[in-house]
Design a protein around this motif. Sequence first.
Motif, PDB file in Angstrom:
ATOM      1  N   ILE A  96       0.886  -1.165   0.000  1.00  0.00           N
ATOM      2  CA  ILE A  96       0.000   0.000   0.000  1.00  0.00           C
ATOM      3  C   ILE A  96       0.920   1.210   0.000  1.00  0.00           C
ATOM      4  N   ARG A  97       0.456   2.316  -0.620  1.00  0.00           N
ATOM      5  CA  ARG A  97       1.335   3.483  -0.724  1.00  0.00           C
ATOM      6  C   ARG A  97       1.818   3.918   0.650  1.00  0.00           C
ATOM      7  N   SER A  98       3.113   3.903   0.915  1.00  0.00           N
ATOM      8  CA  SER A  98       4.166   3.527  -0.006  1.00  0.00           C
ATOM      9  C   SER A  98       5.140   2.590   0.711  1.00  0.00           C
ATOM     10  N   LEU A 139      -3.137  -4.028  -1.497  1.00  0.00           N
ATOM     11  CA  LEU A 139      -4.317  -3.624  -0.714  1.00  0.00           C
ATOM     12  C   LEU A 139      -5.006  -2.388  -1.273  1.00  0.00           C
ATOM     13  N   GLU A 140      -4.406  -1.757  -2.256  1.00  0.00           N
ATOM     14  CA  GLU A 140      -5.003  -0.538  -2.814  1.00  0.00           C
ATOM     15  C   GLU A 140      -6.401  -0.831  -3.349  1.00  0.00           C
ATOM     16  N   GLN A 141      -7.269   0.176  -3.265  1.00  0.00           N
ATOM     17  CA  GLN A 141      -8.613   0.059  -3.829  1.00  0.00           C
ATOM     18  C   GLN A 141      -8.933   1.315  -4.619  1.00  0.00           C
ATOM     19  N   SER A 144       3.607   6.540  -6.298  1.00  0.00           N
ATOM     20  CA  SER A 144       3.225   7.649  -5.427  1.00  0.00           C
ATOM     21  C   SER A 144       4.425   8.553  -5.221  1.00  0.00           C
ATOM     22  N   GLN A 147      -9.935   4.547   2.638  1.00  0.00           N
ATOM     23  CA  GLN A 147      -8.533   4.134   2.582  1.00  0.00           C
ATOM     24  C   GLN A 147      -7.728   5.078   1.682  1.00  0.00           C
ATOM     25  N   TYR A 162       0.673  11.357   3.817  1.00  0.00           N
ATOM     26  CA  TYR A 162       1.878  12.055   3.333  1.00  0.00           C
ATOM     27  C   TYR A 162       2.198  13.278   4.185  1.00  0.00           C
TER      28      TYR A 162
END
Lengths: 662, 236
Positions: free
Chosen positions: A556-558, A581-583, A630, B80, B88
Amino acid sequence: MKNQSGFRQVFRQILPVLGLVLFYSCGNNGGESSNAGALAGDAASQVYVAPGKYDEFYAFMSGGFSGQVSVYGLPSGRLLKIVPVFSVDAEKGYGFNEETKPMLNTSHGFVPWDDAHHPELSQTAGSTDGRWLFINGNNTPRVARIDLTTFETAEIIEIPNSGGNHSSPFTTENTEYVVAGTRFGIPYPQRDVAINSYAENFKGMLTFIKVGPEGSMEIAFQVLLPAFDYDLAHSGKGKSHGWTFFTTYNTEQKNTLLEVEASQNDKDYIAAINWKKAEEYIQQGKFKEIPSRYVHNVYNDKTHTGTSTMLEKVKVLIPSECPGLVYFLPTPKSPHGVDVDPTGEYIVGNGKLSADLTVHSFSKMLKAIENQAFDTEVAGIPVLKFEEVVGGVVKEPGLGPLHTEFDAKGNAYTTFFISSEIVKWKVGTWEVLDRTPCYYSVGHLMIPGGDSRNPQGKYMVALNKITKDRYLPTGPELCHAAQLYDISGDKIKLLLDFPTVGEPHYAQGISADRVQSHSKKFFPIEENQHPYRTLGEKNTRVEREGNIVHVYMTTIRSHFAPDNIEGVKVGDKVFFHVTNLEQDWDVPHGFAVLGADNAELLIMPGQTETFAWEPRVEGVFPFYCTDFCSALHQEMQGYIRVSGRDATVALKWGLGDEEKVQ
Amino acid sequence: MFTLFCTGWNRKRPYPVQNDNPKSMKRLPGLLMLIASGALLTLFLFPIWRITLIAPQYPDGVNMYIWINKIGGDGPGVLQNVNILNHYVGMKFIEPDSIPELKYFPAIILIMGGLALLTALLNKSWVYFSWGILMTVLAIAGIYDFYLWEYDYGHNLSPQAPIKIPGASFQPPLLGTRHILNFIAESFPHWGGYLAGFAIFLSFTAWWIRSKLNKNEKKHNDRVDAPVGSRLHTLV
C-alpha cells in the motif's frame, strides 16, 4: 456563356501546369510526395483526438509473432495496451508469476510463445457485443479468450489433432461456437510415419469450440477431413447462420515445395460445414470418441489464479458417415480469406492466385445441394458444381486478393497483396467503385464490425506486411505499418499511417461505447479468494515449511509489509505472495528482487500475485516497487537477508517498529 | 399542504368568524411534526455532509460522506484512499471505529424522532417550540463537533510526516471550498443534512401554526364572551 469561356480559358492555362505536376510526381517515385499518397488536406483534423478526449473505436490488433494483442484507439492510432496472451510478458509478469504460468501450459508442457493471428470479437445477434475477444495461437494450436472487462487473458484451450491453428477463431453470430481449422495436415492419429506418405496417412481436422454463456470454451466436436491446408474461415450469418466456411489450399495434398506443388490445381475448395447438422449427429451419437490429450487453462478473477486441466478425449464426426455435414465449393485458386457479406448471402472466396474474385451465392449453394448438382466426391464429401454455386465474379480487380470486409452500405473492400491496394466494389453488381494504394503489401484489413452482420463502417484499417521507408529507419528490423482510411464517403480517403507491434495480422474494431463502460477499475479486495491472500497488514507473516518459505506480503502506498525479512537460507525456495491492498483506479504496485531469475510482479489493486525466488548466495538483497506508485515510490523498498544453508538465524520479519519472529 | 394553507388559513374569512378553526387546520401542526420525524430519520438513509477532494489525477473526485453512524465514500475503498493521501502530510487516519459520536449520535436522532412524534400527540405550541430549539442546539453542537474533528485532523499532524509544510493546515472547510495543497476541498451538507434542517423548519412552522390557532381560538372565545357593542365595534 462568358463565364463558361472564361472558365475554359483558365482551365487551358492550368492544364499544362497540372500535367507538369503529374509528370513530376510520377517521376519522383519513392520520394516524399508519392509517399503521402492520396492524403486529403483535412486528414489531420479527422484523426486528431484532443488531449483528454477519447477515441471513437477500440481496435484490437493481433501481434502475430509477438503472440499478444495490442489495443489501439481509432481514429488517433494511439496504442492503449498490449494484452499478453500466448507469449510470456516480463512487463506484466505474465507467464513468469505463479498465477499465470498455468495459462501457457499445453500437452507439450509450458510453451511460452505462439503466433497469434486472428482476433475475433464475440457477437450477439450478429453485432459485436464487447464481451470477449478470441484469438488463435497458430504454432501450438490454441484458442484464447480475453475478457474485455479486465483486458486480460481469461482462458486458453488447446486444439488437439491440429497441425497449426490458422483458420480460427471466427465466431458464429451469437458466439455459439468459435472454430479452429488446421492449416497443416498431420498424421491422424499423430504418429511416426514417412512424410511422403502424406496423402495416405495425413488428415485435416476442423474443430468447433462451444462457448458458454459466461464465455467458457469446450471442444464440442471435430470434423475429420482430407489433409488439405485449411486456411481461413468465417461463419454464416442471417440466412446462412448455421454454416461455417473454410478455405483450402494444397488440395494437391503435397508435402514438399508447396509454393509450386500446392499451386497446381485450378480450383481448390471452400468447405461448407453445416454445424447445425453436426449438432444433430452429435445428439444421435454418430460420433467417434477419440483419445486426445489437450489442456484447458482458465484464469479466475477471484482467486487471481490460472488452473490447467488435461482433457483426454474429443468427439469426431466422419463426413462419409454423416451425409449433409460437409460440401466442397470449388473456388479458384488457392483461396485465402473467405468472407461472408452482412446479409449472409454472398461468400467471397479470395483466390489469391486468381485473376478474378469469385463470390459464391448461399441460396444457389442450397439449391445445388437440393438438386444434387455434384461434380464428384472427395473422401465421401460432395463437390458442388462450380457454375451452380457462383453468385458473381469481380473481374480483374487487382493482383493477389487476400481478404474482404464490408461496410453497412452494401460495399465490399478487398485487399490485394501483390498490387498493394484495397479495392472497393459493389456487392451484387460486382463493379469496382474505387481503389486506394497501401504501404505496402496489405494482408488483412479491418472495418469495425466489418465481418459481422452489422458493420459499423466509417473507418478502415489496412494491415500491411511490408514497411520499408514509411517511418524513420530503425535498423534492419522495422515495425509493421497500418493505414487508416475514411470510408464514409464515395471515395476511400487515406487519413493516417501508424506503426504497430509485432505483426498485426488481423484486427477487430468496435465502437468504444460497447466496451468502455464495462471496463474494471480494480478488483474489490473483499472478493479476493487467492489461497495465499493477505487481507490487511496485521495478517502479514512469514512461514516456513521445510525449505519452502511463504512470505505473506502486502503493498500500500508507499511500503511493503513486511519490508525486512531475515532467516531465509541458501537452498530455500521463497514465495512472495504479494497482495496489493489498494482500492483505487490505476494504483498497481510492482515487486522485484535483486538477482531473481524471473520477471517483476505487477499487481493490480485488490490482486494477489506470487513471485518465486531461489536465493543462491548469502547476503542481504533489496527488493522494491517497480511501478511508480506515489510521491514516496522511491522509498517503497525493503531487504531480505539470506544466510548460509546451516545458519541458525531465526525467521523474523517486520515493518517499522513492529517485528515478529516465527 | 400548501393547499391547506391557502384554503384554511390565508383566505380572508367573511364575518361572522366561525366558532372554531377548521378541523384540518387543527391537525396540521401534528402532521408537520410527523413529517419532521420522518425527515430526521432519513439521516439513516442519506449522508449528512459531503467532502469532495478534486485534483487533476482524480478525474471523478474523491467523495467522502459523513453519515450519522458512519463515514464512507463512493466505494468501499474511498476512506482508505483518503487516508493514504492524508498520511503524506502526517494527518491521522480516519478510523470510524474510533469516533464515539458515530455511536451515540444515532441514538440521539432516534430519541429526537420519537420526541417529534410525542410533540404531535401533545400538540402544544411551546412543545413544538422546545423541540425546534432543542434540535437546533443539537444541530449546532453537531456541526461544531464536526468542526473540532476537522480541526484536529487538519492541525494535529504527526511529527514524522514525510511532507512538512511550515505553518500549513490541512483542515477541510466546514462549509464551502478551499485549496489544500494540490486539492480543492469542497464541503457541503448532503441530503440527510438538508432534510434534518427541514425537520427543524417544520417544527417551527408547527409552533407558528399552533400559536396562530391558539390566538384564533382565544379571539373566538373573547367574541363569544364580549358584549354585543364590542362585537359591533370589531365590525368597524
